[in-house]
Write a protein that holds these residues in place. Structure first.
Motif, PDB file in Angstrom:
ATOM      1  N   PRO A   1     -15.651  53.258 -13.193  1.00  0.00           N
ATOM      2  CA  PRO A   1     -16.605  52.301 -13.781  1.00  0.00           C
ATOM      3  C   PRO A   1     -16.088  50.869 -13.724  1.00  0.00           C
ATOM      4  CG  PRO A   1     -16.382  54.257 -15.152  1.00  0.00           C
ATOM      5  CD  PRO A   1     -15.316  54.354 -14.105  1.00  0.00           C
ATOM      6  N   ALA A   2     -16.967  49.961 -13.365  1.00  0.00           N
ATOM      7  CA  ALA A   2     -16.617  48.545 -13.270  1.00  0.00           C
ATOM      8  C   ALA A   2     -17.175  47.802 -14.476  1.00  0.00           C
ATOM      9  CB  ALA A   2     -17.166  47.947 -11.982  1.00  0.00           C
TER      10      ALA A   2
ATOM     11  N   THR B   1     -21.561  50.623  -3.593  1.00  0.00           N
ATOM     12  CA  THR B   1     -20.832  50.211  -4.794  1.00  0.00           C
ATOM     13  C   THR B   1     -21.170  51.124  -5.968  1.00  0.00           C
ATOM     14  OG1 THR B   1     -20.934  47.918  -4.014  1.00  0.00           O
ATOM     15  CG2 THR B   1     -20.327  48.262  -6.310  1.00  0.00           C
ATOM     16  N   ARG B   2     -22.438  51.546  -6.061  1.00  0.00           N
ATOM     17  CA  ARG B   2     -22.837  52.435  -7.154  1.00  0.00           C
ATOM     18  C   ARG B   2     -22.079  53.753  -7.080  1.00  0.00           C
ATOM     19  NH1 ARG B   2     -28.833  54.782  -7.062  1.00  0.00           N
ATOM     20  NH2 ARG B   2     -27.897  55.606  -5.147  1.00  0.00           N
TER      21      ARG B   2
END
Length: 215
Positions: A162-163, A154-155
């Protein structure tokens, strides 16, 4: 040639198993009684029927063959396997870069797992509860690796897109849940040992006919 030899060996095994079966042994014992009756003259001219009848009766009353129960590994041997998997997990985690908050929490979690898996009376107590062994094995083999791997994947995507919520936040929450789970295991083991101690105290008091508060 090999097939014929294997078929012959299989038939010989079945014949031997039949001869050694409980029904045949019990029937043969009853048949010997029939022969004894024949030699004493009690069976008379019908001795073949008497012998066969007693053999059949013995075979009918004999208990059925009981197949051996499968031998599954006991919790102690399962813990040995978990220890090996725990070493593999630690080697994997040394190659993963984690944020400081998650890294510290993971260190505490691994310390708790190491204490539970340490060979000795703690592990012996853990081995008496198969459910606890299962929970610990699942955490080592599945929960921790999945949490860390999901964070790493996820990173990487977050760097591209960007989340709103950073992935390390989920990792910290997951490690917190796993630590609480490990803490619950430790508390359960402590309560078991405490109950064992209290039971022994009552046993000693009852053996001497003493009750707390009695003069």
């Amino acid at each position: 040639m090999a097939t014929s030899r294997e078929a012959g060996a299989s038939r010989a095994h079945r014949v031997l198993a039949c001869l050694e079966s409980r029904k045949n042994l019990t029937g043969s014992a009853c048949g010997l009684v029939g022969l004894a009756l024949t030699f004493t003259g009690i069976a008379g001219a019908y001795w073949p029927i008497v012998v066969a009848g007693l053999y059949g009766a013995g075979a009918l009353i004999a208990p059925p063959e009981r197949p051996a129960a499968p031998a599954f590994p006991d919790p102690s041997s399962q813990l040995d396997e978990v220890r090996g998997d725990f070493i593999t997990l630690r080697e994997y985690l040394t190659s993963v870069e984690l944020p400081p908050a998650a890294s510290g929490q993971l260190t505490e979690l691994l310390t708790r797992y190491e204490a539970l898996l340490d060979p000795g009376w703690v592990a012996d107590a853990l081995a008496t509860d198969p459910e606890s062994v299962y929970v610990l094995a699942r955490a080592v083999r599945q929960d921790v690796p999945e949490a860390v791997d999901a964070y790493v994947r996820t990173r990487w995507w977050t760097r591209l897109a960007p989340a709103s919520e950073p992935p390390e936040r989920h990792l910290v929450r997951q490690l917190g849940v796993l630590f609480d789970e490990a803490d619950t295991l430790a508390v359960a083991l402590r309560e078991t040992e405490s109950h064992r101690q209290q039971t022994h105290t009552r046993y000693l008091e009852e053996r001497r006919g003493h009750r707390p508060g009695a003069s």
